[in-house]
Scaffold this active site. Structure first.
Site, PDB file in Angstrom:
ATOM      1  N   HIS A  28       0.854  -1.202   0.000  1.00 52.54           N
ATOM      2  CA  HIS A  28       0.000   0.000   0.000  1.00 52.54           C
ATOM      3  C   HIS A  28       0.883   1.242   0.000  1.00 52.54           C
ATOM      4  CE1 HIS A  28       0.694   0.698   4.252  1.00 52.54           C
ATOM      5  NE2 HIS A  28       0.209  -0.498   4.576  1.00 52.54           N
ATOM      6  N   HIS A  31       4.055   1.515   2.273  1.00 57.55           N
ATOM      7  CA  HIS A  31       5.252   0.805   1.811  1.00 57.55           C
ATOM      8  C   HIS A  31       5.918   1.565   0.662  1.00 57.55           C
ATOM      9  CE1 HIS A  31       2.467  -2.570   3.180  1.00 57.55           C
ATOM     10  NE2 HIS A  31       3.402  -2.506   4.104  1.00 57.55           N
ATOM     11  N   CYS A 137       2.440  -9.393  20.049  1.00 60.55           N
ATOM     12  CA  CYS A 137       1.595  -8.896  18.956  1.00 60.55           C
ATOM     13  C   CYS A 137       2.087  -9.525  17.662  1.00 60.55           C
ATOM     14  CB  CYS A 137       1.664  -7.374  18.853  1.00 60.55           C
ATOM     15  SG  CYS A 137       0.863  -6.775  17.345  1.00 60.55           S
ATOM     16  N   CYS A 140       3.082  -6.940  14.920  1.00 64.45           N
ATOM     17  CA  CYS A 140       4.454  -6.416  15.054  1.00 64.45           C
ATOM     18  C   CYS A 140       5.469  -7.541  15.030  1.00 64.45           C
ATOM     19  CB  CYS A 140       4.640  -5.677  16.380  1.00 64.45           C
ATOM     20  SG  CYS A 140       3.692  -4.171  16.533  1.00 64.45           S
ATOM     21  N   CYS A 162      -2.349  -4.021  21.341  1.00 66.24           N
ATOM     22  CA  CYS A 162      -1.087  -3.463  20.847  1.00 66.24           C
ATOM     23  C   CYS A 162      -1.335  -1.991  20.517  1.00 66.24           C
ATOM     24  CB  CYS A 162      -0.657  -4.215  19.585  1.00 66.24           C
ATOM     25  SG  CYS A 162       0.569  -3.323  18.619  1.00 66.24           S
ATOM     26  N   HIS A 165      -1.197  -1.728  16.408  1.00 63.19           N
ATOM     27  CA  HIS A 165      -2.206  -2.418  15.599  1.00 63.19           C
ATOM     28  C   HIS A 165      -3.607  -2.342  16.172  1.00 63.19           C
ATOM     29  CE1 HIS A 165       1.515  -4.053  13.874  1.00 63.19           C
ATOM     30  NE2 HIS A 165       0.802  -4.107  12.767  1.00 63.19           N
ATOM     31  N   LYS A 313      -2.837   5.646  11.377  1.00 54.92           N
ATOM     32  CA  LYS A 313      -1.720   5.143  10.583  1.00 54.92           C
ATOM     33  C   LYS A 313      -2.275   4.297   9.438  1.00 54.92           C
ATOM     34  CE  LYS A 313       2.240   2.088  10.596  1.00 54.92           C
ATOM     35  NZ  LYS A 313       2.262   0.646  10.569  1.00 54.92           N
ATOM     36  N   LYS A 316      -3.212  -1.953   6.110  1.00 56.16           N
ATOM     37  CA  LYS A 316      -4.273  -2.843   5.637  1.00 56.16           C
ATOM     38  C   LYS A 316      -5.114  -3.320   6.803  1.00 56.16           C
ATOM     39  CE  LYS A 316      -3.850  -3.324   1.198  1.00 56.16           C
ATOM     40  NZ  LYS A 316      -4.628  -3.673   0.067  1.00 56.16           N
TER      41      LYS A 316
END
Ligand code: MSP
Length: 538
Positions: A28, A31, A137, A140, A162, A165, A313, A316
């Protein structure tokens, strides 16, 4: 800039890396952000005439990838092969990423070397067996400290989440192998102290220093509850922790324990680019692993901030991921590459929005830059039959342009090439574009053109040469960001030789006035950045 360690090591390439990305899903915008940054830095340094080695790749082991593959009903290897070939590599080609290598952690050239590296650590007494229980997690791929967790709400009420996430952590209890990370705190702090530029930006450095000052715990470096990973050489009940496996890509990809000449010519990295979510792995664990095995430390760890969508943030897992192709299909690859580095200060968080992208595209690319290029080409066509005239009447206004260009080149080269601050570098370049636009508006060549006297013609020639020569320099400076449009502009100016690092068009020489020869054939090529309303919709 404070260069640390590696730069100017003779015979060594300037080595730039991106993170190797998890292949649990397609890439995405987040990245692409770090990868484009790496590509621009690479192209900039290449265009200084330097030798650069640019590495990217994929991180394929671990639970995160394993679970995705299981959910899709295929083996993890099949899943990785498919995504790498159908999504990751094609996207980097589409975005004109000029990487020299692409490492996959499932490749034998990597896994064999990872085993050797870990065996060496074991032989040196850096690894021991112990037990650990803690919140983990999978997003992570990391054990969390209880103090870092946040309380869940709604469907997650009563659960610990987390902080990155926003998903519940799992309590893992394992007999694992541990790396004696706790013994490296003082050495790491001494390294940060002696090399103030090691972690960039300042906020990232401060975070790491205070984290290490609190004291480090030993690191669990193996897993025994699943087997999708590199087996521990002396105990095949365990696989190597995915982060140790992954970090080692920066060494294995350039010939660690395999090709000493290649290794010496590249390692260690001069710049590791990564998002701030994975800063500690790179600024704490990675240097400690290298110290433990007697290898040199990287030059700089440069963290980018988070791309936010609606304040979150982009990822996905929270469904905010935006596909880069959605953007390139409407705005083009060049504008995509330019936008994120232009809109957000590298190292800070920044919000992505379609409105902001459209507004910046229109004002800076289509109006300020693209329009300047087409007006100048059109006037050389109209008043000089497309043959670039000579500047013979330089005055104060032209002197101001020469000075403005020299400053833009020096600022951009320092900011982009040395400091990895793309936004400030682009600001310097686009300030110069604005200055040239102001020059044209003030000099009013269309009025001067009505004066047929020799003085009038000489003045008109000077104005148009000054504008065209300025654009020649802008094409050189923007080439690392926007290679396709820079090339089109270059051709339309009739500039020679080819644009790029090999033909002597070095960024740091872009301000040398008078490189575009009078007599060059100027053509009004295709519009560099069509207005959005004129573009066919995707
Ligand atoms: N596999 C690890 C990295 C191992 S490196 C030895 C990993 N992979 S990842 O697929 O999750 O990619 C994380 C990286 O992608 C971030 O560090 C950052 O470079 C980039 N980004 C992903 N989402 C991002 C944003 N929303 N904003 C900015 N960068 C982002 O972690």
């Amino acid at each position: 800039m404070v260069a640390t360690g590696t730069e100017n090591q003779s015979g060594k390439a300037f080595y730039v890396t991106t993170p190797i990305y998890y292949v649990n899903d397609a890439p995405h915008l987040g990245h692409a952000y770090t990868t484009v940054a790496g590509d621009v830095l690479t192209r900039w340094r290449r265009q200084r005439g330097e030798q650069v080695w640019f590495l990217t790749g994929t991180d394929e082991h671990g639970q995160k990838v394993l679970r995705t593959a299981e959910a899709k009903g295929v083996t993890p290897q099949e899943w990785c092969d498919k995504l790498v070939e159908e999504a990751w590599k094609p996207l980097w080609r589409h975005l004109e990423i000029a990487n020299d290598d692409f490492i996959r952690t499932t490749e034998k050239r990597h896994t064999d070397r990872v085993r050797e590296f870990v065996q060496d650590l074991y032989d040196k007494g850096e690894i021991y067996k112990g037990g650990y229980q803690g919140p983990y997690c999978v997003g992570c791929e990391e054990y969390k400290l209880p103090g870092e967790l946040i309380a869940g709400e709604g469907e997650y009420t009563g659960k610990q989440l987390c902080p990155i996430h926003k998903r519940p952590v799992e309590i893992l209890k394992e007999e694992n192998y541990f790396f004696k990370l706790s013994e490296y705190g003082d050495k790491l702090l001494a390294h940060y102290e002696a090399n103030p530029g090691f972690i960039q930006p300042e906020s990232a450095r401060n975070e790491v220093v205070s984290f290490v000052r609190q004291g480090l715990q030993d690191l669990s470096i193996s897993r025994s509850t699943f087997d999708w990973g590199v087996p521990i050489p002396w105990d095949d009940e365990h696989v190597i922790y995915v982060w140790v496996d992954a970090l080692l890509n920066y060494a294995t990809a350039v010939g660690y324990n395999q090709n000493q000449d290649k290794f010496d010519a590249s390692f260690p990295a001069d710049v590791h680019l990564l998002g701030k979510d994975i800063l500690r792995f790179h600024a704490v664990i990675w240097p400690a692993l290298l110290m433990a095995n007697g290898l040199r430390l990287p030059g700089r760890i440069v963290a980018n901030g988070w791309l936010l969508v609606g304040g979150e943030k982009m990822s996905k897992s929270n469904l905010t991921g935006i596909s880069p192709r959605d953007i390139t299909s409407h705005f083009g690859v060049d504008a995509f590459r330019w936008y994120l580095l232009r809109a957000i200060a590298y190292g800070q968080d920044g919000s992505f929005s379609w409105e902001d992208l459209a507004a910046r595209y229109t004002s800076e690319l289509a109006n300020d830059y693209g329009n300047l290029a087409s007006r100048v080409a059109a006037m050389v066509g109209k008043y000089f039959d497309g043959v670039l005239p000579e500047a013979s009447a330089d005055g104060d206004a032209e002197k101001a342009i020469h000075d403005g260009l020299a400053k833009a080149v020096a600022d951009a080269d320092r900011k982009i090439g040395d400091d990895v601050e793309f936004q400030a570098g682009l600001q310097a370049i686009f300030d110069f574009v604005k200055q040239v636009n102001g020059y044209i508006s003030e000099q009013e060549p269309w009025k001067v053109a009505k004066d047929d006297s020799p003085e009038g013609r000489a003045r008109l020639a000077t104005i148009l040469y000054t504008a065209a020569e300025s654009l020649r320099a802008v094409a050189v400076l923007l080439n690392p960001f926007m290679p396709a449009s820079s090339q089109r502009l270059w051709e339309s100016l009739g500039a020679e030789p080819a644009l790029g690092p090999l033909a002597g068009q070095r960024v740091q020489d872009a301000g040398e006035w008078g490189r575009l020869p009078a007599g060059a054939t100027v053509t009004k090529g295709a519009i560099l950045f069509p207005r959005l309303e004129d573009k066919p919709t995707a």
